[in-house]
Write an enzyme that holds these catalytic residues in place. Structure first.
Site, PDB file in Angstrom:
ATOM      1  N   GLU A 166     -43.502  -3.636  82.704  1.00  0.00           N
ATOM      2  CA  GLU A 166     -42.059  -3.882  82.603  1.00  0.00           C
ATOM      3  C   GLU A 166     -41.270  -2.592  82.870  1.00  0.00           C
ATOM      4  OE1 GLU A 166     -40.676  -6.468  79.471  1.00  0.00           O
ATOM      5  OE2 GLU A 166     -39.109  -5.016  78.985  1.00  0.00           O
ATOM      6  N   TYR A 225     -32.811  -7.050  82.022  1.00  0.00           N
ATOM      7  CA  TYR A 225     -31.424  -7.437  82.354  1.00  0.00           C
ATOM      8  C   TYR A 225     -30.547  -7.080  81.170  1.00  0.00           C
ATOM      9  CZ  TYR A 225     -27.688 -10.582  83.991  1.00  0.00           C
ATOM     10  OH  TYR A 225     -26.497 -11.114  84.444  1.00  0.00           O
ATOM     11  N   ALA A 253     -27.970  -7.538  78.472  1.00  0.00           N
ATOM     12  CA  ALA A 253     -27.365  -8.754  77.904  1.00  0.00           C
ATOM     13  C   ALA A 253     -25.889  -8.834  78.277  1.00  0.00           C
ATOM     14  CB  ALA A 253     -27.531  -8.748  76.389  1.00  0.00           C
ATOM     15  N   HIS A 271     -35.796 -10.592  84.617  1.00  0.00           N
ATOM     16  CA  HIS A 271     -35.319 -11.056  83.311  1.00  0.00           C
ATOM     17  C   HIS A 271     -33.887 -11.551  83.503  1.00  0.00           C
ATOM     18  CE1 HIS A 271     -38.106  -8.346  80.663  1.00  0.00           C
ATOM     19  NE2 HIS A 271     -38.695  -8.655  81.804  1.00  0.00           N
ATOM     20  N   GLY A 330     -30.788 -13.054  74.876  1.00  0.00           N
ATOM     21  CA  GLY A 330     -30.004 -11.814  74.883  1.00  0.00           C
ATOM     22  C   GLY A 330     -29.344 -11.642  73.528  1.00  0.00           C
ATOM     23  N   ASP A 331     -29.008 -10.396  73.213  1.00  0.00           N
ATOM     24  CA  ASP A 331     -28.357 -10.141  71.926  1.00  0.00           C
ATOM     25  C   ASP A 331     -26.853 -10.261  72.073  1.00  0.00           C
ATOM     26  OD1 ASP A 331     -30.602  -9.634  70.268  1.00  0.00           O
ATOM     27  OD2 ASP A 331     -30.909  -7.778  71.399  1.00  0.00           O
ATOM     28  N   GLN A 384     -42.756  -9.763  72.114  1.00  0.00           N
ATOM     29  CA  GLN A 384     -42.243  -8.470  71.666  1.00  0.00           C
ATOM     30  C   GLN A 384     -43.467  -7.616  71.329  1.00  0.00           C
ATOM     31  OE1 GLN A 384     -40.345  -5.982  71.765  1.00  0.00           O
ATOM     32  NE2 GLN A 384     -38.592  -7.291  71.282  1.00  0.00           N
ATOM     33  N   GLN A 426     -38.633   7.238  68.782  1.00  0.00           N
ATOM     34  CA  GLN A 426     -38.082   6.206  69.665  1.00  0.00           C
ATOM     35  C   GLN A 426     -38.747   4.851  69.387  1.00  0.00           C
ATOM     36  OE1 GLN A 426     -39.401   6.592  73.713  1.00  0.00           O
ATOM     37  NE2 GLN A 426     -37.485   5.820  74.564  1.00  0.00           N
TER      38      GLN A 426
HETATM   39  P1  FAD Z   1     -33.705 -17.418  71.563  1.00  0.00           P
HETATM   40  O1  FAD Z   1     -34.918 -18.155  71.975  1.00  0.00           O
HETATM   41  O2  FAD Z   1     -32.386 -18.028  71.865  1.00  0.00           O
HETATM   42  O3  FAD Z   1     -33.843 -17.105  70.004  1.00  0.00           O
HETATM   43  C1  FAD Z   1     -32.904 -16.271  69.329  1.00  0.00           C
HETATM   44  C2  FAD Z   1     -32.848 -16.677  67.857  1.00  0.00           C
HETATM   45  O4  FAD Z   1     -32.256 -17.970  67.755  1.00  0.00           O
HETATM   46  C3  FAD Z   1     -34.237 -16.797  67.192  1.00  0.00           C
HETATM   47  O5  FAD Z   1     -34.121 -16.387  65.860  1.00  0.00           O
HETATM   48  C4  FAD Z   1     -34.526 -18.295  67.273  1.00  0.00           C
HETATM   49  O6  FAD Z   1     -35.424 -18.733  66.270  1.00  0.00           O
HETATM   50  C5  FAD Z   1     -33.134 -18.866  67.052  1.00  0.00           C
HETATM   51  N1  FAD Z   1     -32.949 -20.215  67.635  1.00  0.00           N
HETATM   52  C6  FAD Z   1     -33.427 -20.665  68.805  1.00  0.00           C
HETATM   53  N2  FAD Z   1     -33.023 -21.952  69.005  1.00  0.00           N
HETATM   54  C7  FAD Z   1     -32.285 -22.302  67.933  1.00  0.00           C
HETATM   55  C8  FAD Z   1     -31.571 -23.474  67.538  1.00  0.00           C
HETATM   56  N3  FAD Z   1     -31.570 -24.568  68.282  1.00  0.00           N
HETATM   57  N4  FAD Z   1     -30.885 -23.447  66.353  1.00  0.00           N
HETATM   58  C9  FAD Z   1     -30.881 -22.350  65.564  1.00  0.00           C
HETATM   59  N5  FAD Z   1     -31.541 -21.208  65.889  1.00  0.00           N
HETATM   60  C10 FAD Z   1     -32.228 -21.168  67.048  1.00  0.00           C
HETATM   61  N6  FAD Z   1     -33.009  -8.596  75.910  1.00  0.00           N
HETATM   62  C11 FAD Z   1     -32.151  -8.258  76.909  1.00  0.00           C
HETATM   63  O7  FAD Z   1     -30.945  -8.144  76.669  1.00  0.00           O
HETATM   64  N7  FAD Z   1     -32.613  -8.035  78.193  1.00  0.00           N
HETATM   65  C12 FAD Z   1     -33.911  -8.165  78.526  1.00  0.00           C
HETATM   66  O8  FAD Z   1     -34.291  -7.965  79.686  1.00  0.00           O
HETATM   67  C13 FAD Z   1     -34.839  -8.512  77.491  1.00  0.00           C
HETATM   68  N8  FAD Z   1     -36.156  -8.657  77.764  1.00  0.00           N
HETATM   69  C14 FAD Z   1     -37.012  -9.065  76.777  1.00  0.00           C
HETATM   70  C15 FAD Z   1     -38.367  -9.259  77.087  1.00  0.00           C
HETATM   71  C16 FAD Z   1     -39.256  -9.673  76.112  1.00  0.00           C
HETATM   72  C17 FAD Z   1     -40.708  -9.899  76.481  1.00  0.00           C
HETATM   73  C18 FAD Z   1     -38.806  -9.891  74.770  1.00  0.00           C
HETATM   74  C19 FAD Z   1     -39.776 -10.309  73.705  1.00  0.00           C
HETATM   75  C20 FAD Z   1     -37.472  -9.689  74.447  1.00  0.00           C
HETATM   76  C21 FAD Z   1     -36.556  -9.291  75.440  1.00  0.00           C
HETATM   77  N9  FAD Z   1     -35.198  -9.109  75.164  1.00  0.00           N
HETATM   78  C22 FAD Z   1     -34.334  -8.740  76.168  1.00  0.00           C
HETATM   79  C23 FAD Z   1     -34.673  -9.287  73.800  1.00  0.00           C
HETATM   80  C24 FAD Z   1     -34.096 -10.687  73.548  1.00  0.00           C
HETATM   81  O9  FAD Z   1     -33.037 -10.991  74.433  1.00  0.00           O
HETATM   82  C25 FAD Z   1     -33.564 -10.686  72.123  1.00  0.00           C
HETATM   83  O10 FAD Z   1     -34.633 -10.626  71.203  1.00  0.00           O
HETATM   84  C26 FAD Z   1     -32.648 -11.834  71.774  1.00  0.00           C
HETATM   85  O11 FAD Z   1     -32.028 -11.558  70.509  1.00  0.00           O
HETATM   86  C27 FAD Z   1     -33.346 -13.173  71.609  1.00  0.00           C
HETATM   87  O12 FAD Z   1     -33.835 -13.617  72.781  1.00  0.00           O
HETATM   88  P2  FAD Z   1     -34.716 -14.962  72.830  1.00  0.00           P
HETATM   89  O13 FAD Z   1     -34.904 -15.236  74.261  1.00  0.00           O
HETATM   90  O14 FAD Z   1     -35.888 -14.869  71.938  1.00  0.00           O
HETATM   91  O15 FAD Z   1     -33.623 -15.985  72.212  1.00  0.00           O
END
Ligand code: FAD
Length: 286
Positions: A17, A49, A51, A77, A108-109, A175, A211
């Site tokens: 990555e 990418y 967020a 991403h 995304g956050d 993660q 870090q």
């Molecule tokens: P989601 O699947 O939407 O989950 C987020 C939260 O919402 C979780 O707690 C989940 O349990 C909860 N949730 C899901 N569905 C529901 C529902 N229907 N009702 C209530 N709660 C729900 N971030 C970036 O900005 N750019 C990147 O390029 C990036 N790459 C990543 C690559 C990897 C391999 C990983 C593991 C993370 C990456 N992230 C990246 C971080 C990620 O965007 C954040 O962790 C973000 O907060 C959550 O993303 P997610 O896709 O898991 O979200």
């Protein structure tokens, strides 16, 4: 170029990555890293990418450059919170016409500053996964959090929402974490929910203790006491990297022995630690 779904069906994948560089100097340094890692024959590489779209053009340009100029299959991403469907469609059109077939679909956050909140047609990553599936043509990955996503209320909800996402997507990348049992437990819990899609473990070798500890805190991963103890009092950066590479090698060996479908290395745009782990594991190099 290959679809990751097909690569996983054929055997283990080893992948790296990167994040899109901000400056010309960082761009040159990443070019060197990619050249050094190309010899390890990765199944694919992925590009993060920002967020809300903060790296929209830089991510796209790097992914399309890799598709044109290297032999490696790239995955883009894409985060959906803070984007409209029309914006996502235009990003997907650019990828489709550039021959990109792999997308990691993420939530995304949400922005911490209310001034940065943008209109959004999406609440969760699942909404984007469904949009991608309806658009057709992409091999779709999602994020998984072995030690739970920090915003998850409890473990059962975390696994239930992840299982819903994975029923539509093709595979997950996790993660980072430091002990193989976190991956095994995640796989077992998803299997109990009837989901058996490939879960590729994400590996973050410790090359800079402060870090990685900060990143672990933000992502909900525990930095284990045994690793902290090995690093206590070690100030020499080369020695820190040696300890970090040894710990990551042990983790990778445990994961491969447990049947992991691949390993995904968070490189932080550098090649040394990944190349050392490859050598330690005796993985094939071109
Ligand atoms: P989601 O699947 O939407 O989950 C987020 C939260 O919402 C979780 O707690 C989940 O349990 C909860 N949730 C899901 N569905 C529901 C529902 N229907 N009702 C209530 N709660 C729900 N971030 C970036 O900005 N750019 C990147 O390029 C990036 N790459 C990543 C690559 C990897 C391999 C990983 C593991 C993370 C990456 N992230 C990246 C971080 C990620 O965007 C954040 O962790 C973000 O907060 C959550 O993303 P997610 O896709 O898991 O979200």
């Amino acid at each position: 170029m290959a679809r990751i779904t097909d690569l996983l069906a054929a055997g283990r994948t080893f992948s790296f990555e990167f994040f899109p560089p901000k400056t010309d100097a960082a761009q040159l340094s990443l070019g060197r890293t990619i050249a050094e890692l190309e010899g390890l024959n990765p199944g694919f590489v992925s590009v993060t990418y920002g967020a809300g779209g903060s790296t929209r053009e830089r991510t796209r340009d790097l992914v399309l450059w890799m598709r044109r100029e290297t032999h490696i299959s790239p995955m883009a991403h894409l985060t959906c919170v803070g984007h409209t469907r029309a914006e996502i469609d235009s990003i997907l059109d650019a990828y489709r016409s550039g021959g990109i077939e792999n997308i990691l679909a993420l939530g995304g956050d949400p922005p911490t500053d209310p001034a940065d909140v943008r209109p959004s047609d999406y609440n969760y990553a699942l909404d984007l996964v469904e949009h991608l599936r309806d658009s057709g043509g992409f091999s779709i990955g999602v994020a998984a959090h072995p030690e739970m996503h920090p915003r998850s209320a409890n473990r059962a909800d975390d696994r239930r929402f992840l299982a819903d996402k994975l029923r539509v997507a093709d595979f997950a990348i996790t993660q980072f974490f430091f002990e193989a049992e976190h991956w095994q437990r995640l796989v077992d819990e998803l299997a109990a929910l009837g989901v058996n899609k490939p879960i590729i473990p994400g590996i973050m070798p410790v090359t800079n203790r402060g870090q990685v500890q900060r990143m672990a805190e933000l992502s909900g991963a525990v930095f284990p006491a045994w690793l902290a103890k090995r690093l206590d009092g070690v100030d020499d950066p080369d020695e820190v990297r040696r300890i970090g590479v040894d710990a990551a090698t042990e983790l990778c060996a445990d994961l491969l022995a447990a049947g992991a479908p691949g390993l995904h290395f968070y490189t932080l745009n550098r090649s040394t630690a990944t190349r050392e782990i490859y050598a330690n594991l005796g993985l094939p190099v071109a």
